[in-house]
Design a protein around this motif. Structure first.
Motif, PDB file in Angstrom:
ATOM      1  N   ILE A 185      -0.070   9.189  10.781  1.00 34.76           N
ATOM      2  CA  ILE A 185       0.960   9.177   9.743  1.00 34.76           C
ATOM      3  C   ILE A 185       1.367   7.743   9.424  1.00 34.76           C
ATOM      4  CG2 ILE A 185       3.393   9.734   9.281  1.00 34.76           C
ATOM      5  CD1 ILE A 185       2.957  12.380  10.739  1.00 34.76           C
ATOM      6  N   LEU A 186       1.524   6.924  10.461  1.00 35.15           N
ATOM      7  CA  LEU A 186       1.908   5.522  10.269  1.00 35.15           C
ATOM      8  C   LEU A 186       0.887   4.797   9.401  1.00 35.15           C
ATOM      9  CD1 LEU A 186       3.589   2.929  11.117  1.00 35.15           C
ATOM     10  CD2 LEU A 186       1.880   2.675  12.932  1.00 35.15           C
ATOM     11  N   MET A 187      -0.377   4.860   9.765  1.00 36.73           N
ATOM     12  CA  MET A 187      -1.401   4.103   9.065  1.00 36.73           C
ATOM     13  C   MET A 187      -1.566   4.595   7.624  1.00 36.73           C
ATOM     14  SD  MET A 187      -2.024   1.913  11.265  1.00 36.73           S
ATOM     15  CE  MET A 187      -3.236   1.033  10.280  1.00 36.73           C
ATOM     16  N   LYS A 188      -1.422   5.896   7.419  1.00 36.79           N
ATOM     17  CA  LYS A 188      -1.517   6.446   6.062  1.00 36.79           C
ATOM     18  C   LYS A 188      -0.399   5.885   5.189  1.00 36.79           C
ATOM     19  CE  LYS A 188      -1.418  10.897   3.583  1.00 36.79           C
ATOM     20  NZ  LYS A 188      -0.094  10.765   2.928  1.00 36.79           N
ATOM     21  N   ALA A 189       0.821   5.833   5.724  1.00 27.98           N
ATOM     22  CA  ALA A 189       1.962   5.322   4.952  1.00 27.98           C
ATOM     23  C   ALA A 189       1.793   3.839   4.646  1.00 27.98           C
ATOM     24  CB  ALA A 189       3.265   5.573   5.711  1.00 27.98           C
ATOM     25  N   VAL A 190       1.339   3.072   5.643  1.00 30.19           N
ATOM     26  CA  VAL A 190       1.130   1.633   5.432  1.00 30.19           C
ATOM     27  C   VAL A 190       0.054   1.400   4.377  1.00 30.19           C
ATOM     28  CG1 VAL A 190       0.302  -0.497   6.512  1.00 30.19           C
ATOM     29  CG2 VAL A 190       1.939   0.952   7.717  1.00 30.19           C
ATOM     30  N   HIS A 191      -1.014   2.183   4.439  1.00 30.86           N
ATOM     31  CA  HIS A 191      -2.095   2.039   3.465  1.00 30.86           C
ATOM     32  C   HIS A 191      -1.593   2.375   2.057  1.00 30.86           C
ATOM     33  CE1 HIS A 191      -6.086   2.179   1.694  1.00 30.86           C
ATOM     34  NE2 HIS A 191      -5.821   3.392   1.234  1.00 30.86           N
ATOM     35  N   GLU A 192      -0.862   3.465   1.930  1.00 30.44           N
ATOM     36  CA  GLU A 192      -0.360   3.870   0.609  1.00 30.44           C
ATOM     37  C   GLU A 192       0.595   2.813   0.048  1.00 30.44           C
ATOM     38  OE1 GLU A 192       1.410   7.683   1.094  1.00 30.44           O
ATOM     39  OE2 GLU A 192      -0.499   8.743   1.276  1.00 30.44           O
ATOM     40  N   MET A 193       1.453   2.287   0.902  1.00 30.76           N
ATOM     41  CA  MET A 193       2.388   1.254   0.464  1.00 30.76           C
ATOM     42  C   MET A 193       1.635   0.003   0.019  1.00 30.76           C
ATOM     43  SD  MET A 193       5.541  -0.478   2.611  1.00 30.76           S
ATOM     44  CE  MET A 193       6.301   1.086   2.977  1.00 30.76           C
ATOM     45  N   SER A 194       0.619  -0.382   0.787  1.00 30.08           N
ATOM     46  CA  SER A 194      -0.164  -1.572   0.445  1.00 30.08           C
ATOM     47  C   SER A 194      -0.888  -1.385  -0.879  1.00 30.08           C
ATOM     48  CB  SER A 194      -1.172  -1.881   1.556  1.00 30.08           C
ATOM     49  OG  SER A 194      -0.508  -2.186   2.768  1.00 30.08           O
ATOM     50  N   MET A 195      -1.463  -0.211  -1.095  1.00 27.74           N
ATOM     51  CA  MET A 195      -2.169   0.056  -2.346  1.00 27.74           C
ATOM     52  C   MET A 195      -1.202   0.034  -3.524  1.00 27.74           C
ATOM     53  SD  MET A 195      -5.332   0.232  -1.682  1.00 27.74           S
ATOM     54  CE  MET A 195      -5.950   0.954  -3.204  1.00 27.74           C
ATOM     55  N   TYR A 196      -0.016   0.571  -3.334  1.00 26.21           N
ATOM     56  CA  TYR A 196       0.994   0.591  -4.398  1.00 26.21           C
ATOM     57  C   TYR A 196       1.335  -0.831  -4.828  1.00 26.21           C
ATOM     58  CZ  TYR A 196       5.656   1.201  -6.530  1.00 26.21           C
ATOM     59  OH  TYR A 196       6.754   1.162  -7.371  1.00 26.21           O
ATOM     60  N   PHE A 197       1.612  -1.690  -3.845  1.00 31.26           N
ATOM     61  CA  PHE A 197       2.040  -3.045  -4.177  1.00 31.26           C
ATOM     62  C   PHE A 197       0.875  -3.947  -4.580  1.00 31.26           C
ATOM     63  CE2 PHE A 197       5.928  -1.882  -1.771  1.00 31.26           C
ATOM     64  CZ  PHE A 197       6.839  -2.177  -2.777  1.00 31.26           C
ATOM     65  N   ALA A 198      -0.336  -3.602  -4.158  1.00 28.02           N
ATOM     66  CA  ALA A 198      -1.495  -4.423  -4.538  1.00 28.02           C
ATOM     67  C   ALA A 198      -1.634  -4.497  -6.054  1.00 28.02           C
ATOM     68  CB  ALA A 198      -2.768  -3.864  -3.907  1.00 28.02           C
ATOM     69  N   GLY A 199      -1.340  -3.389  -6.733  1.00 25.94           N
ATOM     70  CA  GLY A 199      -1.411  -3.381  -8.185  1.00 25.94           C
ATOM     71  C   GLY A 199      -0.403  -4.333  -8.813  1.00 25.94           C
ATOM     72  N   TYR A 200       0.799  -4.353  -8.257  1.00 26.96           N
ATOM     73  CA  TYR A 200       1.820  -5.263  -8.780  1.00 26.96           C
ATOM     74  C   TYR A 200       1.481  -6.718  -8.457  1.00 26.96           C
ATOM     75  CZ  TYR A 200       4.812  -1.338 -10.002  1.00 26.96           C
ATOM     76  OH  TYR A 200       5.320  -0.197 -10.584  1.00 26.96           O
ATOM     77  N   VAL A 201       0.911  -6.951  -7.281  1.00 26.89           N
ATOM     78  CA  VAL A 201       0.512  -8.319  -6.919  1.00 26.89           C
ATOM     79  C   VAL A 201      -0.543  -8.827  -7.890  1.00 26.89           C
ATOM     80  CG1 VAL A 201      -0.691  -9.699  -5.179  1.00 26.89           C
ATOM     81  CG2 VAL A 201       1.121  -8.112  -4.471  1.00 26.89           C
ATOM     82  N   GLU A 202      -1.507  -7.983  -8.198  1.00 24.91           N
ATOM     83  CA  GLU A 202      -2.562  -8.379  -9.139  1.00 24.91           C
ATOM     84  C   GLU A 202      -1.973  -8.699 -10.516  1.00 24.91           C
ATOM     85  OE1 GLU A 202      -6.656  -6.540 -11.137  1.00 24.91           O
ATOM     86  OE2 GLU A 202      -5.676  -5.513  -9.456  1.00 24.91           O
ATOM     87  N   ALA A 203      -1.057  -7.838 -10.986  1.00 19.93           N
ATOM     88  CA  ALA A 203      -0.467  -8.046 -12.311  1.00 19.93           C
ATOM     89  C   ALA A 203       0.402  -9.299 -12.356  1.00 19.93           C
ATOM     90  CB  ALA A 203       0.353  -6.814 -12.707  1.00 19.93           C
ATOM     91  N   ARG A 204       1.190  -9.523 -11.286  1.00 22.63           N
ATOM     92  CA  ARG A 204       2.088 -10.691 -11.273  1.00 22.63           C
ATOM     93  C   ARG A 204       1.313 -11.990 -11.029  1.00 22.63           C
ATOM     94  NH1 ARG A 204       6.882  -7.668  -9.992  1.00 22.63           N
ATOM     95  NH2 ARG A 204       6.555  -5.886 -11.392  1.00 22.63           N
TER      96      ARG A 204
END
Length: 400
Positions: A185-204
């Protein structure tokens, strides 16, 4: 809601030799446990969590927090497993000499002047939330008020949709509560959070703004941008450290005021007391426990500490130590000398302390303006979270 671990975990029978911060007695009322341990032994130990120590005195917690040679911050949560390598979330997971430059990158967005700019939006958020339930004469303040304030404020700072707040809350629950005993559960949440913010990092990266994500992307260490994993680690840290901690502190403060009408009325009559009251709520109901990994044998308060173990660094227990705070178990909202450890001690003292104070102050002030009379609903129990952060998860109020 917290995970029910009572069915799968053996109950604690001796807190000095077999403590467990996931035990329901700790979750529901840890203060007698800490008082008893301070009398019996300065530092308790358990074989659970692959071996871990628990200091309960202010002196022991402070000594460990300042000893960065014997205690590493590369793991900051006491969990059932210790994956290799630990996930970096600088600066909270950094040791010297890497810690200081990482922390300095995050200090500018959290200065008192920056918080003044944020205050109007924070107050508006509180009133938008109150508008939704004030006419009902009752609410679950944890579910409808306290948890949404820091979520929406940090979303505003990151310039991501405030409407994504429920997803943030779910990730926090999975990382800080369920993830202690469930690595999947921990690793799944961390992965999902990282993927979510990766898109914003790329755009910014392509088009930076004045938001917190852009500031981290544009930051430089030794003239170089941060590695992508460190950027994502910092953003995850801001979300994890800036949400559950503060909503728990706000909830505990309102819980206290609901059951202590004299303090509630005093804050209404003497609004200048709010700053000292906030500090006392932080001391008495400090929500955060951190962890350290023992990397070399040492002795703390006469107790041998062995490498390979973890330490649960209980700042809440330190804040209830009568050797440091007179009448430590009494909430005194005009307490003058209050060197509490709610924001940590040593080099890892919380970067976001100014933000937390702002959110607590605004949340309590706006609540008291709109709902000066409120009490706990006797028909519905108050429930508390378990794990790294402790605060009300069900907080039923009646008012009007």
């Amino acid at each position: 809601m917290a995970q029910d671990t009572t069915r799968t975990r053996p109950p604690v029978t001796d807190w000095t030799t077999d403590w467990d911060h996931l035990d329901p007695n700790w979750r529901d009322n840890p203060y007698p446990i800490w008082d008893d341990l301070r009398e019996k032994c300065p530092i308790a130990h358990t074989k659970r969590f692959l071996g871990a120590y628990l200091p309960t005195s202010y002196a022991a917690v402070k000594a460990i927090a300042y000893d960065t040679k014997s205690f590493s911050s590369r793991r900051v949560v006491v969990r059932e497993v210790r994956p290799e390598p630990p996930m970096p979330s600088p600066p909270i997971s950094s040791d010297p000499p890497h810690h200081k430059p990482a922390k300095q990158l995050l200090l500018p967005p959290f200065t008192p002047d920056e918080m003044k700019k944020l205050e109007p939006r924070a107050r508006a958020i509180c009133n938008e939330l109150i508008d939704k339930f004030i006419a009902d004469g009752r609410c679950d303040a944890a579910q409808m008020y306290t948890r949404h304030i820091p979520v929406r404020v940090i979303a505003h700072m990151l310039d991501v949709p405030e409407s994504d707040g429920d997803q943030f809350i779910q990730w926090i629950h999975e990382i800080l509560e369920l993830g202690i005993t469930n690595d999947e559960i921990l690793m799944k949440a961390v992965h999902e959070m990282s993927m979510y913010f990766a898109g914003y990092v790329e755009a910014r990266t392509r088009k930076p703004g004045d938001d917190l994500i852009s500031r981290i992307i544009m930051a430089r260490q030794d003239g170089k941008p941060l590695p992508p994993q460190e950027v994502l680690g910092m953003i995850r840290l801001l979300l994890i450290a800036g949400i559950d901690t503060t909503w728990s502190a706000i909830g505990s403060s309102l819980w206290h005021l609901a059951k202590t009408p004299s303090d509630r009325q005093r804050l209404i009559d003497e609004p200048k007391l709010m700053p000292t009251a906030i500090e006392e709520f932080l001391r008495a109901y400090a929500p955060v426990t951190m962890a350290r990994e023992v990397v070399q044998d040492t002795v703390i308060e006469g107790c041998p500490i062995k490498a390979g173990n973890m330490v649960l660094l209980s700042f809440p227990a330190a804040n209830r130590d009568p050797a440091m705070f007179p009448e430590a178990n009494k909430v005194i909202i005009d307490r003058q000398e209050n060197r509490h450890s709610a924001f940590g001690l040593g080099i890892h003292r919380c970067v976001g302390s100014n933000l937390a104070r702002l959110e607590m102050t605004v949340a309590i002030e706006e609540w008291l303006k709109r709902i000066p009379e409120f009490r706990l609903d006797p028909a519905i129990p108050v429930t508390w979270s378990e794990g790294t952060v402790r605060g009300p998860r069900q907080l039923p109020f009646i008012f009007g």
